[in-house]
Structures are given as structure tokens and as C-alpha cells.
Design a protein around this motif. Structure first.
Motif, PDB file in Angstrom:
ATOM      1  N   SER A  77       1.050  -1.354  -0.158  1.00  0.00           N
ATOM      2  CA  SER A  77      -0.087  -0.057   0.074  1.00  0.00           C
ATOM      3  C   SER A  77       0.818   1.477  -0.199  1.00  0.00           C
ATOM      4  O   SER A  77       0.670   1.903  -0.652  1.00  0.00           O
ATOM      5  CB  SER A  77      -0.791  -0.099   1.122  1.00  0.00           C
ATOM      6  N   SER A  78       2.079   1.166   0.974  1.00  0.00           N
ATOM      7  CA  SER A  78       2.920   2.302   0.979  1.00  0.00           C
ATOM      8  C   SER A  78       3.460   2.671  -0.552  1.00  0.00           C
ATOM      9  O   SER A  78       3.753   3.549  -0.974  1.00  0.00           O
ATOM     10  CB  SER A  78       4.067   2.073   1.814  1.00  0.00           C
ATOM     11  N   LEU A  79       3.865   1.318  -1.181  1.00  0.00           N
ATOM     12  CA  LEU A  79       4.568   1.521  -2.356  1.00  0.00           C
ATOM     13  C   LEU A  79       3.694   2.126  -3.361  1.00  0.00           C
ATOM     14  O   LEU A  79       3.848   3.027  -4.435  1.00  0.00           O
ATOM     15  CB  LEU A  79       5.067   0.246  -2.687  1.00  0.00           C
ATOM     16  N   LYS A  80       2.410   1.606  -3.450  1.00  0.00           N
ATOM     17  CA  LYS A  80       1.444   1.796  -4.659  1.00  0.00           C
ATOM     18  C   LYS A  80       0.833   3.221  -4.551  1.00  0.00           C
ATOM     19  O   LYS A  80       0.696   3.894  -5.460  1.00  0.00           O
ATOM     20  CB  LYS A  80       0.448   0.713  -4.567  1.00  0.00           C
ATOM     21  N   LEU A  81       0.470   3.707  -3.055  1.00  0.00           N
ATOM     22  CA  LEU A  81       0.082   5.114  -2.955  1.00  0.00           C
ATOM     23  C   LEU A  81       1.204   6.170  -2.552  1.00  0.00           C
ATOM     24  O   LEU A  81       0.754   7.113  -2.504  1.00  0.00           O
ATOM     25  CB  LEU A  81      -0.957   4.803  -1.791  1.00  0.00           C
ATOM     26  N   ASN A  82       2.424   5.476  -2.717  1.00  0.00           N
ATOM     27  CA  ASN A  82       3.313   6.647  -2.169  1.00  0.00           C
ATOM     28  C   ASN A  82       3.082   7.342  -0.838  1.00  0.00           C
ATOM     29  O   ASN A  82       3.124   8.761  -1.066  1.00  0.00           O
ATOM     30  CB  ASN A  82       3.525   7.511  -3.568  1.00  0.00           C
ATOM     31  N   VAL A  83       2.887   6.471   0.086  1.00  0.00           N
ATOM     32  CA  VAL A  83       2.551   7.231   1.293  1.00  0.00           C
ATOM     33  C   VAL A  83       3.676   6.589   2.413  1.00  0.00           C
ATOM     34  O   VAL A  83       3.968   5.440   2.105  1.00  0.00           O
ATOM     35  CB  VAL A  83       1.233   6.995   1.912  1.00  0.00           C
ATOM     36  N   PRO A  84       3.919   7.218   3.347  1.00  0.00           N
ATOM     37  CA  PRO A  84       4.914   6.609   4.252  1.00  0.00           C
ATOM     38  C   PRO A  84       4.414   5.694   5.301  1.00  0.00           C
ATOM     39  O   PRO A  84       3.048   5.710   5.355  1.00  0.00           O
ATOM     40  CB  PRO A  84       5.520   7.643   5.163  1.00  0.00           C
ATOM     41  N   LEU A  85       5.130   4.804   5.785  1.00  0.00           N
ATOM     42  CA  LEU A  85       4.551   3.721   6.749  1.00  0.00           C
ATOM     43  C   LEU A  85       4.988   4.399   8.212  1.00  0.00           C
ATOM     44  O   LEU A  85       5.984   5.073   8.263  1.00  0.00           O
ATOM     45  CB  LEU A  85       5.385   2.520   6.629  1.00  0.00           C
ATOM     46  N   LEU A  86       4.037   3.876   9.096  1.00  0.00           N
ATOM     47  CA  LEU A  86       4.456   4.241  10.430  1.00  0.00           C
ATOM     48  C   LEU A  86       4.318   2.819  11.403  1.00  0.00           C
ATOM     49  O   LEU A  86       3.464   2.303  11.055  1.00  0.00           O
ATOM     50  CB  LEU A  86       3.208   5.202  11.127  1.00  0.00           C
ATOM     51  N   SER A  87       5.200   2.853  11.995  1.00  0.00           N
ATOM     52  CA  SER A  87       5.444   1.390  12.634  1.00  0.00           C
ATOM     53  C   SER A  87       6.009   1.731  14.222  1.00  0.00           C
ATOM     54  O   SER A  87       6.819   2.367  14.159  1.00  0.00           O
ATOM     55  CB  SER A  87       6.388   0.340  11.956  1.00  0.00           C
ATOM     56  N   ASP A  88       5.671   0.575  14.780  1.00  0.00           N
ATOM     57  CA  ASP A  88       6.068   0.584  16.408  1.00  0.00           C
ATOM     58  C   ASP A  88       6.930  -0.563  16.372  1.00  0.00           C
ATOM     59  O   ASP A  88       7.391  -1.066  17.674  1.00  0.00           O
ATOM     60  CB  ASP A  88       5.208   0.670  17.264  1.00  0.00           C
ATOM     61  N   GLN A  89       6.953  -1.316  15.556  1.00  0.00           N
ATOM     62  CA  GLN A  89       7.961  -2.762  15.419  1.00  0.00           C
ATOM     63  C   GLN A  89       9.220  -2.767  14.901  1.00  0.00           C
ATOM     64  O   GLN A  89       9.568  -2.539  13.555  1.00  0.00           O
ATOM     65  CB  GLN A  89       6.951  -3.687  14.741  1.00  0.00           C
ATOM     66  N   PHE A  90      10.202  -2.528  15.734  1.00  0.00           N
ATOM     67  CA  PHE A  90      11.411  -2.765  15.235  1.00  0.00           C
ATOM     68  C   PHE A  90      11.892  -3.612  14.080  1.00  0.00           C
ATOM     69  O   PHE A  90      12.560  -3.438  13.212  1.00  0.00           O
ATOM     70  CB  PHE A  90      12.692  -2.552  16.410  1.00  0.00           C
ATOM     71  N   GLU A  91      11.375  -4.911  14.619  1.00  0.00           N
ATOM     72  CA  GLU A  91      11.682  -5.856  13.632  1.00  0.00           C
ATOM     73  C   GLU A  91      11.154  -5.693  12.143  1.00  0.00           C
ATOM     74  O   GLU A  91      11.764  -6.167  11.193  1.00  0.00           O
ATOM     75  CB  GLU A  91      11.162  -7.349  14.242  1.00  0.00           C
ATOM     76  N   PHE A  92      10.000  -5.307  12.139  1.00  0.00           N
ATOM     77  CA  PHE A  92       9.472  -4.796  10.712  1.00  0.00           C
ATOM     78  C   PHE A  92      10.253  -3.662  10.087  1.00  0.00           C
ATOM     79  O   PHE A  92      10.379  -4.144   8.858  1.00  0.00           O
ATOM     80  CB  PHE A  92       8.119  -4.445  10.960  1.00  0.00           C
ATOM     81  N   GLN A  93      10.683  -2.825  10.913  1.00  0.00           N
ATOM     82  CA  GLN A  93      11.642  -1.997  10.191  1.00  0.00           C
ATOM     83  C   GLN A  93      12.871  -2.430   9.802  1.00  0.00           C
ATOM     84  O   GLN A  93      13.360  -1.951   8.611  1.00  0.00           O
ATOM     85  CB  GLN A  93      11.616  -0.684  11.169  1.00  0.00           C
ATOM     86  N   ASP A  94      13.419  -2.994  10.570  1.00  0.00           N
ATOM     87  CA  ASP A  94      14.800  -3.693  10.350  1.00  0.00           C
ATOM     88  C   ASP A  94      14.520  -4.767   9.017  1.00  0.00           C
ATOM     89  O   ASP A  94      15.216  -4.576   8.268  1.00  0.00           O
ATOM     90  CB  ASP A  94      15.492  -4.845  11.246  1.00  0.00           C
ATOM     91  N   LYS A  95      13.381  -5.283   8.813  1.00  0.00           N
ATOM     92  CA  LYS A  95      13.077  -6.308   7.656  1.00  0.00           C
ATOM     93  C   LYS A  95      13.068  -5.407   6.409  1.00  0.00           C
ATOM     94  O   LYS A  95      13.596  -5.705   5.491  1.00  0.00           O
ATOM     95  CB  LYS A  95      12.066  -7.191   7.804  1.00  0.00           C
ATOM     96  N   LEU A  96      12.386  -4.382   6.718  1.00  0.00           N
ATOM     97  CA  LEU A  96      12.368  -3.388   5.482  1.00  0.00           C
ATOM     98  C   LEU A  96      13.619  -2.720   4.689  1.00  0.00           C
ATOM     99  O   LEU A  96      13.760  -2.756   3.691  1.00  0.00           O
ATOM    100  CB  LEU A  96      11.573  -1.970   5.919  1.00  0.00           C
ATOM    101  N   ILE A  97      14.388  -2.439   6.028  1.00  0.00           N
ATOM    102  CA  ILE A  97      15.714  -1.802   5.527  1.00  0.00           C
ATOM    103  C   ILE A  97      16.626  -3.204   4.980  1.00  0.00           C
ATOM    104  O   ILE A  97      17.243  -2.875   4.005  1.00  0.00           O
ATOM    105  CB  ILE A  97      16.424  -1.536   7.066  1.00  0.00           C
TER     106      ILE A  97
END
Length: 163
Positions: free
Chosen positions: A114-134
Motif C-alpha cells: 500500500s505504501s509503495l502503490k500509493l506513495n505514502v510513508p509507513l508508521l510502525s512501532d515494530q523494530f523487527e518490521f523496520q529492520d526487515k524493510l531495511i
């Protein structure tokens, strides 16, 4: 996260929360689960009350009609659901695909797509998810929950991302 982090309901500027429909469906699971959402019993009761308020908001007849219309076509966005003068929700009929399915669970995949398709940023409180994205080098902007006000007030432009 909106139910858990109260400051998301009082942003310094207007915010449009873009949410895959499956994230709304998770509210029902959270409400009906015997597992606590928060460790502290008072906090848990407060968050579950907020979850019930959000469910009631999304079940409101006008909002429900907007959501149902979006659910008729993949990747369709609902008309804005206005919570107040500062907050609106846009519900997306996100469709999971195998592009990131090996690395991310289905809900995470829908969020990042959704973030990619709609060009909007993600908001997260999960460090593991953020690390996986990177680690997966997914080209999305992600803000930690602690950086919410920065994201709302200033944010990072696409030009900044290229630099």
C-alpha cells in the motif's frame, strides 16, 4: 496503533491514515481475543475501549458504505472517512502478492505494498518490521512511532530520499 497510541488522535496537522482493510479486520480479533493488548490491566481496558470506538466508527452506516464500495475492486481506495477536523481514514482494498511474501507476513506485505502503490510513508512501532524493510531494501519511507510529529510536520520528501 491509533487505538494504542493516543497522540496519533491529536496530530499537530491534518492526517490521512491510509489503512489496508485487513488491518481493520484485525480490530475485531483484538477485541474478541482473551489475550491482553497491553500488559497493564488499566491500559488494556483503555485500549480495548478505543478499539470498540474505532470499530463503531468503521461500522457507522455511511463509513461502512464507503468501505464496501472500496472492497469491490482490488487496490481501490475508499472515499475519506472523517473522524474529526484533523483526522481522516482512507481504506484500501490491498491485495497481497508473492513479491515480498517470503520475508513479510501477509499484513506486513499489504502495508508495504500500500505504501509503495500509493506513495505514502509507513508508521510502525515494530523494530523487527523496520529492520526487515531495511534489510530487504524495500523502497518505502518508514517512520518509527516516536517520529510521528516529525513525519506530520516536516517529513522527508521524495527528493530527500534520492539524496
Amino acid at each position: 496503533m491509533v487505538a494504542t497510541y493516543g497522540h496519533l488522535l491529536v496530530p499537530s496537522r491534518p492526517v490521512d491514515y491510509v489503512i489496508p482493510y485487513t488491518s481493520i479486520a484485525e480490530l475485531y480479533d483484538m477485541r474478541d481475543s482473551q489475550e491482553p493488548v497491553m500488559d497493564d490491566p488499566d491500559d488494556d481496558a483503555h485500549v480495548k475501549a478505543k478499539i470498540n470506538e474505532l470499530i463503531a466508527f468503521f461500522e457507522d452506516s455511511l463509513n461502512r458504505k464507503k468501505i464496501e464500495k472500496a472492497l469491490q475492486v482490488p487496490w481501490r481506495e475508499s472515499a475519506p472517512l472523517l473522524l474529526n477536523d484533523s483526522i481522516q481514514f482512507t481504506i484500501v482494498n490491498a491485495v497481497d502478492n508473492a513479491q515480498y511474501g517470503e520475508i513479510f507476513d501477509p499484513v506486513e506485505t499489504e502495508l508495504l505494498l500500500s505504501s509503495l502503490k500509493l506513495n505514502v510513508p509507513l508508521l510502525s512501532d515494530q523494530f523487527e518490521f523496520q529492520d526487515k524493510l531495511i534489510d530487504a531494501e524495500v523502497p518505502v519511507q518508514v517512520y518509527d512511532i516516536e517520529d510521528f510529529e516529525f513525519a506530520v510536520e516536516e517529513g522527508i520528501t521524495p527528493v530527500d530520499m534520492e539524496l
